[in-house]
Design an enzyme around this catalytic site. Structure first.
Site, PDB file in Angstrom:
ATOM      1  N   ASP A  22    -110.170  21.387 -66.427  1.00 27.78           N
ATOM      2  CA  ASP A  22    -110.515  19.963 -66.423  1.00 27.78           C
ATOM      3  C   ASP A  22    -110.175  19.255 -67.728  1.00 27.78           C
ATOM      4  O   ASP A  22    -110.866  18.309 -68.140  1.00 27.78           O
ATOM      5  CB  ASP A  22    -112.012  19.765 -66.088  1.00 27.78           C
ATOM      6  CG  ASP A  22    -112.375  20.385 -64.750  1.00 27.78           C
ATOM      7  OD1 ASP A  22    -111.524  20.364 -63.845  1.00 27.78           O
ATOM      8  OD2 ASP A  22    -113.501  20.894 -64.612  1.00 27.78           O
ATOM      9  N   GLU A  23    -109.111  19.692 -68.359  1.00 21.35           N
ATOM     10  CA  GLU A  23    -108.705  19.086 -69.639  1.00 21.35           C
ATOM     11  C   GLU A  23    -107.975  17.758 -69.420  1.00 21.35           C
ATOM     12  O   GLU A  23    -107.760  16.993 -70.368  1.00 21.35           O
ATOM     13  CB  GLU A  23    -107.770  20.034 -70.409  1.00 21.35           C
ATOM     14  CG  GLU A  23    -108.401  21.358 -70.838  1.00 21.35           C
ATOM     15  CD  GLU A  23    -108.233  22.451 -69.774  1.00 21.35           C
ATOM     16  OE1 GLU A  23    -107.817  22.115 -68.636  1.00 21.35           O
ATOM     17  OE2 GLU A  23    -108.528  23.615 -70.070  1.00 21.35           O
ATOM     18  N   LYS A  25    -105.094  17.966 -67.110  1.00 21.67           N
ATOM     19  CA  LYS A  25    -103.736  18.455 -66.813  1.00 21.67           C
ATOM     20  C   LYS A  25    -103.054  17.579 -65.765  1.00 21.67           C
ATOM     21  O   LYS A  25    -101.862  17.310 -65.855  1.00 21.67           O
ATOM     22  CB  LYS A  25    -103.786  19.904 -66.278  1.00 21.67           C
ATOM     23  CG  LYS A  25    -104.339  20.905 -67.268  1.00 21.67           C
ATOM     24  CD  LYS A  25    -104.501  22.278 -66.651  1.00 21.67           C
ATOM     25  CE  LYS A  25    -105.560  22.336 -65.545  1.00 21.67           C
ATOM     26  NZ  LYS A  25    -106.946  22.126 -65.993  1.00 21.67           N
ATOM     27  N   GLY A  26    -103.850  17.135 -64.764  1.00 20.29           N
ATOM     28  CA  GLY A  26    -103.287  16.310 -63.693  1.00 20.29           C
ATOM     29  C   GLY A  26    -102.640  15.063 -64.256  1.00 20.29           C
ATOM     30  O   GLY A  26    -101.501  14.739 -63.928  1.00 20.29           O
ATOM     31  N   GLY A  49    -108.962  21.014 -59.309  1.00 22.56           N
ATOM     32  CA  GLY A  49    -109.098  19.618 -58.902  1.00 22.56           C
ATOM     33  C   GLY A  49    -108.444  18.786 -59.980  1.00 22.56           C
ATOM     34  O   GLY A  49    -108.919  18.764 -61.107  1.00 22.56           O
ATOM     35  N   HIS A  50    -107.309  18.181 -59.653  1.00 28.23           N
ATOM     36  CA  HIS A  50    -106.571  17.406 -60.640  1.00 28.23           C
ATOM     37  C   HIS A  50    -106.608  15.943 -60.225  1.00 28.23           C
ATOM     38  O   HIS A  50    -106.028  15.562 -59.216  1.00 28.23           O
ATOM     39  CB  HIS A  50    -105.125  17.912 -60.735  1.00 28.23           C
ATOM     40  CG  HIS A  50    -105.029  19.360 -61.136  1.00 28.23           C
ATOM     41  ND1 HIS A  50    -103.899  20.100 -61.009  1.00 28.23           N
ATOM     42  CD2 HIS A  50    -105.956  20.197 -61.673  1.00 28.23           C
ATOM     43  CE1 HIS A  50    -104.121  21.331 -61.455  1.00 28.23           C
ATOM     44  NE2 HIS A  50    -105.370  21.424 -61.856  1.00 28.23           N
ATOM     45  N   THR A  51    -107.330  15.158 -61.007  1.00 32.01           N
ATOM     46  CA  THR A  51    -107.458  13.740 -60.671  1.00 32.01           C
ATOM     47  C   THR A  51    -106.390  12.944 -61.400  1.00 32.01           C
ATOM     48  O   THR A  51    -106.249  13.059 -62.615  1.00 32.01           O
ATOM     49  CB  THR A  51    -108.860  13.228 -61.047  1.00 32.01           C
ATOM     50  OG1 THR A  51    -109.812  14.045 -60.377  1.00 32.01           O
ATOM     51  CG2 THR A  51    -109.056  11.783 -60.634  1.00 32.01           C
ATOM     52  N   GLN A 233    -106.652  25.394 -63.953  1.00 30.54           N
ATOM     53  CA  GLN A 233    -107.708  25.997 -64.784  1.00 30.54           C
ATOM     54  C   GLN A 233    -107.326  25.924 -66.273  1.00 30.54           C
ATOM     55  O   GLN A 233    -106.563  25.054 -66.644  1.00 30.54           O
ATOM     56  CB  GLN A 233    -107.988  27.446 -64.348  1.00 30.54           C
ATOM     57  CG  GLN A 233    -108.720  27.567 -63.011  1.00 30.54           C
ATOM     58  CD  GLN A 233    -107.809  27.493 -61.792  1.00 30.54           C
ATOM     59  OE1 GLN A 233    -106.818  28.177 -61.717  1.00 30.54           O
ATOM     60  NE2 GLN A 233    -108.147  26.658 -60.844  1.00 30.54           N
ATOM     61  N   THR A 248    -111.679  32.853 -63.748  1.00 31.77           N
ATOM     62  CA  THR A 248    -111.130  32.831 -62.398  1.00 31.77           C
ATOM     63  C   THR A 248    -110.349  34.122 -62.171  1.00 31.77           C
ATOM     64  O   THR A 248    -110.438  35.057 -62.974  1.00 31.77           O
ATOM     65  CB  THR A 248    -110.303  31.543 -62.156  1.00 31.77           C
ATOM     66  OG1 THR A 248    -110.009  31.452 -60.764  1.00 31.77           O
ATOM     67  CG2 THR A 248    -109.023  31.511 -62.976  1.00 31.77           C
ATOM     68  N   ARG A 314    -120.527  18.849 -65.091  1.00 33.03           N
ATOM     69  CA  ARG A 314    -119.906  19.813 -66.006  1.00 33.03           C
ATOM     70  C   ARG A 314    -120.779  19.977 -67.244  1.00 33.03           C
ATOM     71  O   ARG A 314    -121.386  19.014 -67.707  1.00 33.03           O
ATOM     72  CB  ARG A 314    -118.517  19.319 -66.418  1.00 33.03           C
ATOM     73  CG  ARG A 314    -117.549  19.258 -65.243  1.00 33.03           C
ATOM     74  CD  ARG A 314    -116.216  18.622 -65.658  1.00 33.03           C
ATOM     75  NE  ARG A 314    -115.309  18.527 -64.505  1.00 33.03           N
ATOM     76  CZ  ARG A 314    -114.330  17.634 -64.392  1.00 33.03           C
ATOM     77  NH1 ARG A 314    -114.122  16.747 -65.341  1.00 33.03           N
ATOM     78  NH2 ARG A 314    -113.562  17.618 -63.322  1.00 33.03           N
ATOM     79  N   LYS A 340    -108.687  12.313 -73.490  1.00 29.41           N
ATOM     80  CA  LYS A 340    -110.054  11.768 -73.493  1.00 29.41           C
ATOM     81  C   LYS A 340    -110.571  11.426 -74.891  1.00 29.41           C
ATOM     82  O   LYS A 340    -111.769  11.509 -75.165  1.00 29.41           O
ATOM     83  CB  LYS A 340    -111.002  12.711 -72.731  1.00 29.41           C
ATOM     84  CG  LYS A 340    -110.523  12.951 -71.289  1.00 29.41           C
ATOM     85  CD  LYS A 340    -111.512  13.628 -70.405  1.00 29.41           C
ATOM     86  CE  LYS A 340    -112.247  12.701 -69.501  1.00 29.41           C
ATOM     87  NZ  LYS A 340    -112.904  13.350 -68.344  1.00 29.41           N
ATOM     88  N   GLY A 424    -107.196   7.111 -71.853  1.00 31.61           N
ATOM     89  CA  GLY A 424    -107.772   6.596 -70.609  1.00 31.61           C
ATOM     90  C   GLY A 424    -107.132   7.330 -69.450  1.00 31.61           C
ATOM     91  O   GLY A 424    -106.122   8.014 -69.625  1.00 31.61           O
TER      92      GLY A 424
END
Ligand code: GDP
Ligand code: IMO
Ligand code: MG
Length: 433
Positions: A22-23, A25-26, A49-51, A233, A248, A314, A340, A424
């Site tokens: 969740d860094e 990456k998406g 999960g890549h937002t 991941q 994982t 998280r 972020k 952002g």
């Protein structure tokens, strides 16, 4: 426009997460896809999960590479991925609904192992069995599917198109998994009869997508195509070098990119590590810089730190350079994408762990026995916050001096270059350094 200015050199880049996932990456992969021809996902499954935010619309991708949001880009899923074909169908439908076509530009390796309902049931049943000592998996069947792959009993994409092979394999799983599930009262029931029919109903959609990914990438490379390798991941979740057993079941690091796509290092020009300006983790396991206080809550709220896949809050904490030294080393990270930054805007003080104290000694690196991580006490360096908005800043010189000092310190400590800074979730909220 919805894209930052600044042209990147055309390079084949591997993108890996450097923390516990969740860094961002998406977002980074979506952004870099602009300058690539092919985006290739190499490991993990729909635990990811890549937002990605494009033009104000949010897309949550789990299996399909984030490059799919760029019209015309080719996306491939490698043999290192474990693919839940039913979730894959949902994702295709979601994209179709959003007007994003995948025909002739989305391909899957014939050797990709499938995640099937019995894997999910075992994953959930085993987690229930572990009770409080659980790993906190996503329950998406990832561990059991990788177990079958290594056990050499997995069902691979190509098996779907050979009726005899598929039936024989399913028959074995009906017996062996059936026995296992009988001993796991917390596991949901699996309808093996329906599974065969459900699987063959997917043939028409999946057949045109099935290719030899290794061969395709080599030919594309020879033809001058630029390849972006998308990881899921993060390094600390790597099955070999992460916080075992709280990790994982795949190699989330650079080696996984090569074996997961069937390519050699000659195809790789640069390794980019994605680093969030603070740390988060979902599920159980050690987390030395975790903040179980108001500061942690503020990080969670401002960063919107809730899981894309499970919606779980998280866990949050300060940036940890000890972990980053480890993950940058094991992946040979040359440049970082720091994400972020804006989440730290309002903090008067920002801390970074520069070392650990363990048994009266100071460590720069994770302990030899990584299971001793819970005994490590972080040693912090404190930074004065910049206390002004960095949201949407696109030029390095516009960043507050204190923010530049903060990212400069991180890169110096890790001995890496800086590729970009994210200010952002949107594409244009980026400083290309
Ligand atoms: P991934 O799994 O590494 O792709 O990361 P996730 O998508 O799970 O989580 C990252 C979240 O942060 C997503 O909701 C992104 O839209 C968001 N995000 C990415 N970069 C930034 C950023 O620079 N600032 C802010 N505020 N949000 C970001
Ligand atoms: P992305 O790609 C964050 C975590 C789970 C759990 C552990 C094992 O979005 O960064 P698994 O279901 O893989 O067996 O769960 O790994 N985990 C992630 N945490 N981001 C992810 O993916 C994750 N994928 C798995 O929470 O602790
Ligand atoms: Mg994620």
């Amino acid at each position: 426009m919805d894209s930052p200015s600044g042209k990147l050199t055309r390079k084949n880049r591997i993108i890996v997460g450097c923390q516990w996932g969740d860094e961002g990456k998406g977002k980074v992969v979506d952004l870099l896809s602009r300058d690539a021809d092919i985006v290739a996902r190499f490991q993990g499954g729909n635990n990811a999960g890549h937002t990605v935010v494009v033009g104000g619309t949010k897309y949550a991708l789990r299996l399909i590479p984030s490059g799919i949001l760029h019209p015309g880009k080719i996306c491939v899923i490698g043999n290192g991925v474990v693919l839940d074909p039913f979730v894959f169908m949902e994702e295709l439908a979601m994209l179709k609904k959003s007007g994003i076509g995948t025909t002739d530009r989305l391909f899957v390796s014939a050797a990709t192992n499938l995640v099937l309902p019995y894997h999910c049931a075992i994953d959930q049943g085993e987690e229930a069995e572990r009770g409080n000592g659980g790993i906190g998996t996503t329950g998406r069947g990832i561990g059991p599917a990788y177990q079958d792959k290594v056990r050499r009993s997995g069902i691979r994409l190509a098996d779907l198109f050979d009726d005899g092979r598929l039936k024989a394999k399913l028959d074995i799983h009906r017996r062996t998994k059936g026995r296992l599930l009988d001993g796991l009262p917390g596991a949901p029931k699996v309808d093996f009869d329906k599974l065969y029919t459900d699987l063959i109903s997917l043939r028409d959609v999946l057949r045109p997508m099935m290719i030899d990914v290794s061969l395709m990438l080599e030919e594309a490379h020879k033809g001058g195509a630029v390849i972006l390798f998308e990881g899921a991941q993060g390094g600390m979740l790597d099955v070999d070098l992460g916080t075992y057993p709280y990790c994982t079941s795949s190699n989330t690091t650079v080696g996984g990119a090569l074996t997961g796509l069937g390519v050699g290092p000659n195809l790789v020009d640069e390794v980019v590590g994605v680093v969030k300006a603070y740390t988060t983790r979902v599920g159980a396991g050690p987390f030395p810089t975790e903040l179980n206080d108001r500061t942690g809550e503020i990080l969670r709220d401002r960063g919107g730190e809730y899981g894309t896949v499970t919606g779980r809050p998280r866990r949050t904490g300060w940036l940890d350079l000890v972990l980053l030294r480890h993950t940058c080393r094991i992946s040979g990270v040359e440049k970082v994408a720091i994400t972020k930054m804006d989440v730290l805007d309002d903090f008067a003080e920002i801390k970074v762990a520069t070392g650990y104290e363990l048994d009266g000694k100071v460590l720069d690196n994770v302990p030899v026995d990584i299971a001793r991580l819970p005994d490590c006490r972080p040693i912090y360096r404190s930074f004065e916050g910049w206390k002004s908005s960095t949201v949407g800043i696109t030029s390095y010189t516009e960043l507050p001096q204190k923010a530049r000092e903060f990212v400069g310190f991180i890169c110096r400590e890790l001995n890496v270059g800086m590729l970009l800074l994210s200010t952002g979730p949107a594409r244009d909220q980026t400083v290309m350094v």
